[in-house]
Scaffold this active site. Structure first.
Site, PDB file in Angstrom:
ATOM      1  N   CYS A  33      -5.059  12.575  13.667  1.00  0.00           N
ATOM      2  CA  CYS A  33      -5.842  11.304  13.416  1.00  0.00           C
ATOM      3  C   CYS A  33      -5.286  10.888  14.333  1.00  0.00           C
ATOM      4  O   CYS A  33      -4.558  10.804  15.748  1.00  0.00           O
ATOM      5  CB  CYS A  33      -4.784  11.008  12.176  1.00  0.00           C
ATOM      6  SG  CYS A  33      -3.543  10.170  12.566  1.00  0.00           S
ATOM      7  N   ARG A  65      -8.672  -0.232   4.448  1.00  0.00           N
ATOM      8  CA  ARG A  65      -7.815   0.598   4.097  1.00  0.00           C
ATOM      9  C   ARG A  65      -6.352  -0.131   3.577  1.00  0.00           C
ATOM     10  O   ARG A  65      -5.654   0.213   2.485  1.00  0.00           O
ATOM     11  CB  ARG A  65      -7.360   1.746   5.256  1.00  0.00           C
ATOM     12  CG  ARG A  65      -8.672   2.141   5.124  1.00  0.00           C
ATOM     13  CD  ARG A  65      -8.197   4.011   5.604  1.00  0.00           C
ATOM     14  NE  ARG A  65      -7.634   4.347   5.709  1.00  0.00           N
ATOM     15  CZ  ARG A  65      -6.712   5.203   6.018  1.00  0.00           C
ATOM     16  NH1 ARG A  65      -6.823   5.986   7.021  1.00  0.00           N
ATOM     17  NH2 ARG A  65      -5.324   5.932   5.357  1.00  0.00           N
ATOM     18  N   ARG A  98       0.626  14.576  13.430  1.00  0.00           N
ATOM     19  CA  ARG A  98       1.168  14.150  12.511  1.00  0.00           C
ATOM     20  C   ARG A  98       1.159  15.209  11.373  1.00  0.00           C
ATOM     21  O   ARG A  98      -0.001  15.504  10.709  1.00  0.00           O
ATOM     22  CB  ARG A  98      -0.239  13.639  11.650  1.00  0.00           C
ATOM     23  CG  ARG A  98       0.580  12.026  12.473  1.00  0.00           C
ATOM     24  CD  ARG A  98      -0.328  10.632  11.767  1.00  0.00           C
ATOM     25  NE  ARG A  98       1.027   9.976  10.412  1.00  0.00           N
ATOM     26  CZ  ARG A  98      -0.316   9.478   9.167  1.00  0.00           C
ATOM     27  NH1 ARG A  98      -0.657   9.089   9.181  1.00  0.00           N
ATOM     28  NH2 ARG A  98       0.774   8.952   8.735  1.00  0.00           N
ATOM     29  N   LYS A 143       1.128  -1.467   0.206  1.00  0.00           N
ATOM     30  CA  LYS A 143      -0.113   0.274  -0.210  1.00  0.00           C
ATOM     31  C   LYS A 143       1.157   1.417   0.358  1.00  0.00           C
ATOM     32  O   LYS A 143       0.165   2.257  -0.668  1.00  0.00           O
ATOM     33  CB  LYS A 143      -1.011  -0.207   0.944  1.00  0.00           C
ATOM     34  CG  LYS A 143      -1.829   1.580   1.761  1.00  0.00           C
ATOM     35  CD  LYS A 143      -2.664   1.403   2.743  1.00  0.00           C
ATOM     36  CE  LYS A 143      -1.803   1.507   3.985  1.00  0.00           C
ATOM     37  NZ  LYS A 143      -1.005   2.476   4.295  1.00  0.00           N
ATOM     38  N   ASN A 144       2.341   1.691   0.672  1.00  0.00           N
ATOM     39  CA  ASN A 144       2.756   2.362   1.248  1.00  0.00           C
ATOM     40  C   ASN A 144       3.425   2.882   0.121  1.00  0.00           C
ATOM     41  O   ASN A 144       4.283   4.269  -0.084  1.00  0.00           O
ATOM     42  CB  ASN A 144       3.159   2.638   2.684  1.00  0.00           C
ATOM     43  CG  ASN A 144       1.830   2.921   3.533  1.00  0.00           C
ATOM     44  OD1 ASN A 144       1.297   3.241   3.080  1.00  0.00           O
ATOM     45  ND2 ASN A 144       2.618   2.739   4.998  1.00  0.00           N
ATOM     46  N   ASP A 152       4.441   0.497  12.041  1.00  0.00           N
ATOM     47  CA  ASP A 152       3.593  -0.495  11.522  1.00  0.00           C
ATOM     48  C   ASP A 152       3.654  -1.606  12.146  1.00  0.00           C
ATOM     49  O   ASP A 152       2.220  -2.228  11.932  1.00  0.00           O
ATOM     50  CB  ASP A 152       3.886   0.063   9.909  1.00  0.00           C
ATOM     51  CG  ASP A 152       3.382   0.734   9.576  1.00  0.00           C
ATOM     52  OD1 ASP A 152       2.869   1.838  10.073  1.00  0.00           O
ATOM     53  OD2 ASP A 152       3.680   1.961   8.248  1.00  0.00           O
TER      54      ASP A 152
HETATM   55  N1  EPU Z   1       6.276  14.552  10.951  1.00  0.00           N
HETATM   56  C1  EPU Z   1       6.590  16.239  10.893  1.00  0.00           C
HETATM   57  N2  EPU Z   1       6.575  16.710  10.371  1.00  0.00           N
HETATM   58  C2  EPU Z   1       6.526  16.232   8.833  1.00  0.00           C
HETATM   59  C3  EPU Z   1       6.145  15.365   8.662  1.00  0.00           C
HETATM   60  C4  EPU Z   1       6.102  14.245   9.455  1.00  0.00           C
HETATM   61  O1  EPU Z   1       6.775  16.376  12.249  1.00  0.00           O
HETATM   62  O2  EPU Z   1       6.098  17.352   8.384  1.00  0.00           O
HETATM   63  C5  EPU Z   1       6.800  13.754  12.164  1.00  0.00           C
HETATM   64  C6  EPU Z   1       4.893  12.743  12.144  1.00  0.00           C
HETATM   65  O3  EPU Z   1       3.862  13.403  13.414  1.00  0.00           O
HETATM   66  C7  EPU Z   1       5.510  11.581  13.090  1.00  0.00           C
HETATM   67  C8  EPU Z   1       6.889  11.519  12.095  1.00  0.00           C
HETATM   68  O4  EPU Z   1       7.154  12.686  11.688  1.00  0.00           O
HETATM   69  O5  EPU Z   1       6.304  11.815  14.386  1.00  0.00           O
HETATM   70  C9  EPU Z   1       6.982  10.221  10.835  1.00  0.00           C
HETATM   71  O6  EPU Z   1       6.517  10.439  10.472  1.00  0.00           O
HETATM   72  P1  EPU Z   1       6.404  10.091   8.638  1.00  0.00           P
HETATM   73  O7  EPU Z   1       5.965  11.525   8.207  1.00  0.00           O
HETATM   74  O8  EPU Z   1       6.986   8.995   8.922  1.00  0.00           O
HETATM   75  O9  EPU Z   1       5.173   9.252   8.276  1.00  0.00           O
HETATM   76  P2  EPU Z   1       3.852   9.366   6.875  1.00  0.00           P
HETATM   77  O10 EPU Z   1       5.204   9.576   6.199  1.00  0.00           O
HETATM   78  O11 EPU Z   1       2.899  10.417   7.101  1.00  0.00           O
HETATM   79  C10 EPU Z   1       4.569   6.727   5.957  1.00  0.00           C
HETATM   80  C11 EPU Z   1       3.295   5.684   5.929  1.00  0.00           C
HETATM   81  C12 EPU Z   1       2.766   5.383   7.903  1.00  0.00           C
HETATM   82  C13 EPU Z   1       4.278   5.223   8.302  1.00  0.00           C
HETATM   83  C14 EPU Z   1       5.501   5.441   8.774  1.00  0.00           C
HETATM   84  C15 EPU Z   1       6.313   5.930   9.156  1.00  0.00           C
HETATM   85  C16 EPU Z   1       2.399   5.800   4.467  1.00  0.00           C
HETATM   86  C17 EPU Z   1       1.315   6.375   3.663  1.00  0.00           C
HETATM   87  N3  EPU Z   1       1.784   6.090   5.531  1.00  0.00           N
HETATM   88  O12 EPU Z   1       3.447   8.379   7.031  1.00  0.00           O
HETATM   89  O13 EPU Z   1       1.969   3.798   7.770  1.00  0.00           O
HETATM   90  O14 EPU Z   1       3.797   4.603   9.802  1.00  0.00           O
HETATM   91  O15 EPU Z   1       5.698   6.842   7.803  1.00  0.00           O
HETATM   92  O16 EPU Z   1       6.898   5.136   8.939  1.00  0.00           O
HETATM   93  O17 EPU Z   1       3.674   5.903   3.774  1.00  0.00           O
HETATM   94  C18 EPU Z   1       0.314   3.134   7.594  1.00  0.00           C
HETATM   95  O18 EPU Z   1       0.672   2.333   6.607  1.00  0.00           O
HETATM   96  O19 EPU Z   1      -0.633   1.859   8.778  1.00  0.00           O
HETATM   97  C19 EPU Z   1       1.467   3.878   8.347  1.00  0.00           C
HETATM   98  C20 EPU Z   1       0.361   4.614   8.845  1.00  0.00           C
END
Ligand code: EPU
Length: 423
Positions: free
Chosen positions: A117, A398, A122, A22-23, A306
């Site tokens: 969320c 999802r 996030r 998915k990701n 995850d």
């Molecule tokens: N963060 C910030 N600022 C930003 C971006 C991130 O503070 O601009 C923080 C977030 O709040 C969090 C940390 O950085 O505490 C890491 O978040 P990240 O941005 O890596 O998460 P994401 O990109 O929103 C993806 C996956 C998630 C997975 C995370 C961590 C996708 C679509 N989603 O989320 O997947 O948990 O990376 O590996 O790729 C899931 O599949 O269940 C899922 C939640």
């Protein structure tokens, strides 16, 4: 709203195929916005988040065709709208992934700011800061990110913390920028690498994906391609934990064991016998109860956040005490209270779930709160006495393709029931 009813107590045995990740599929579908030519994506999992992404692309003017084997063809030459509305972004935060491609290719994007969320606040500040450093004008008004740019320019971007979709958004934007972009402290997740491979196939010049420094030499345009998504490591890990918890033995086919080192190491520590070749994994538990493990989540190649909820569920029925520490998200323990309702002896101390395993959980009606939390409740249901009803399973849909069919193939007693039939 559908529910799952699980009759616990049946060890899992058999073989299943693992779906596409998915990701990886979500950013790759967004990356199609970087070209006017047709991109065909194969091994796309059949999931709600994919349908949502197709809906988002479709309303912007993408022409999409999909066959029964989930090969999706996307052509954006008639794109007329550069807009991701709140109604869609609030149901799927990954919609933010259209921001970088829209801005880089069309020079503008209006994308709803994702709210908080179920797993934490996030923010997306790092996505926006990076795009601003590349010359974008960005204003946040009325809950929307309004971004414009003539041509983005290459920049050196040092990320304050590791962000997966942040790295992906900036890497996609940089493919069409003027000059070279360097992303330092980049996410090393396999899904980032898969996106980079797809972009390279589309003509992008990218080096270093999979390390913490990615170099992107901007090009004038990208072209169409046919790309096959890598297997889902989190789906793989979830079924391995399910088999370990039930004392079963399973074989996962079409997966990528090399992407699961941290998870496999912890399952071995829990007592599972695991062997693999390049694409298959076999786990054997031989009716044994797992031993509790200690886990700390961290960005790849560390233990994935995850998989945290699933290991929390495993520790609840394991021998001994274990700790699960969540370091990536601030509030990703909604499953703990539900597990307690099933008789688990688990408590939270700050960002750590401390458990003392019980031999068996009891069934209870439980509620899914986010995707991975829901998976952990299904796993708990597989080992609980009696029949567990998991509500709000749209979260599971999802991210897990036909979960009840795959578990049934492995011998679980699980069925999906529309809620109306239960009331
Ligand atoms: N963060 C910030 N600022 C930003 C971006 C991130 O503070 O601009 C923080 C977030 O709040 C969090 C940390 O950085 O505490 C890491 O978040 P990240 O941005 O890596 O998460 P994401 O990109 O929103 C993806 C996956 C998630 C997975 C995370 C961590 C996708 C679509 N989603 O989320 O997947 O948990 O990376 O590996 O790729 C899931 O599949 O269940 C899922 C939640």
């Amino acid at each position: 709203m559908d529910k799952l009813i699980i009759q616990g107590g049946f060890p899992l045995h058999g073989e299943i195929n693992i779906s596409g990740a998915k990701n990886a599929a979500l950013p790759i579908l967004a990356a199609t916005l970087l070209t006017d030519e047709t991109v065909t994506v194969s091994n796309v999992p059949h999931l709600h988040d994919i349908t949502t992404t197709m809906g988002l692309l479709g309303r912007m003017g993408s022409e999409l065709t999909i066959d029964e084997r989930m090969n999706i063809e996307v052509n954006n030459h008639n794109l007329r709208d550069y807009f991701a509305p709140y109604e869609l972004v609030k149901t799927m935060r990954a919609s933010i992934l259209v921001l970088g491609p829209l801005l880089a290719h069309y020079g503008r994007a209006d994308v709803s700011l994702p709210g908080g969320c179920a797993i934490g606040s996030r923010p997306v500040n790092l996505h926006l800061d990076g795009l601003k450093s590349m010359g974008a004008e960005i204003h946040v008004e009325g809950g929307y990110i309004r971004a414009t740019a003539n041509r983005l320019r290459g920049a050196k971007l040092t990320m304050d913390l590791v962000t997966v979709t942040g790295t992906e958004n900036l890497m996609m934007a940089a493919t069409l920028a003027d000059g070279m972009t360097i992303i330092e402290n980049a996410a090393r997740e396999p899904e980032v690498v898969d996106l980079a491979r797809c972009l390279i196939q589309m003509g992008a010049k990218i080096e270093g994906a999979g390390t913490d420094t990615i170099f992107i030499h901007g090009v004038d345009k990208l072209h169409g391609t046919h790309y096959t998504i890598l297997p889902d490591r989190i789906e793989s890990g979830t079924y391995l934990v399910a088999a370990a918890m039930t004392g079963g033995s399973i074989k996962l086919k079409n997966t990528r064991p090399q992407l699961l080192d941290a998870v496999i190491a912890k399952l071995r520590e829990a007592g599972a016998e695991i062997s693999h070749d390049d694409t298959n994994i076999v786990l054997e538990m031989n009716n044994r109860r797992p031993e509790a493990v200690n886990v700390h989540t961290s960005p790849f190649p560390g233990f994935p956040t995850d998989m945290q909820a699933q290991f929390t569920a495993m520790n609840c029925i394991a021998k001994g005490s274990g700790t699960i520490t969540e370091n990536v998200f601030e509030n990703r323990f909604m499953h703990v209270q539900e597990l307690q309702r099933m008789g688990a002896r688990v408590r939270l101390e700050g960002n750590t779930a401390i458990s003392r395993g019980v031999k068996q959980l009891n069934s209870a009606p439980v509620m899914a709160t986010d995707l991975r939390a829901s998976a952990s409740l299904v796993l708990a249901g597989l080992v609980a006495k009696g029949s567990t009803v998991v509500d709000r399973i749209y979260h599971i849909d999802r991210g897990y393709e036909t979960i009840e069919e795959k578990l049934t193939l492995l011998g679980a007693k699980i069925k999906r029931v529309p809620s109306a039939l239960l009331n």
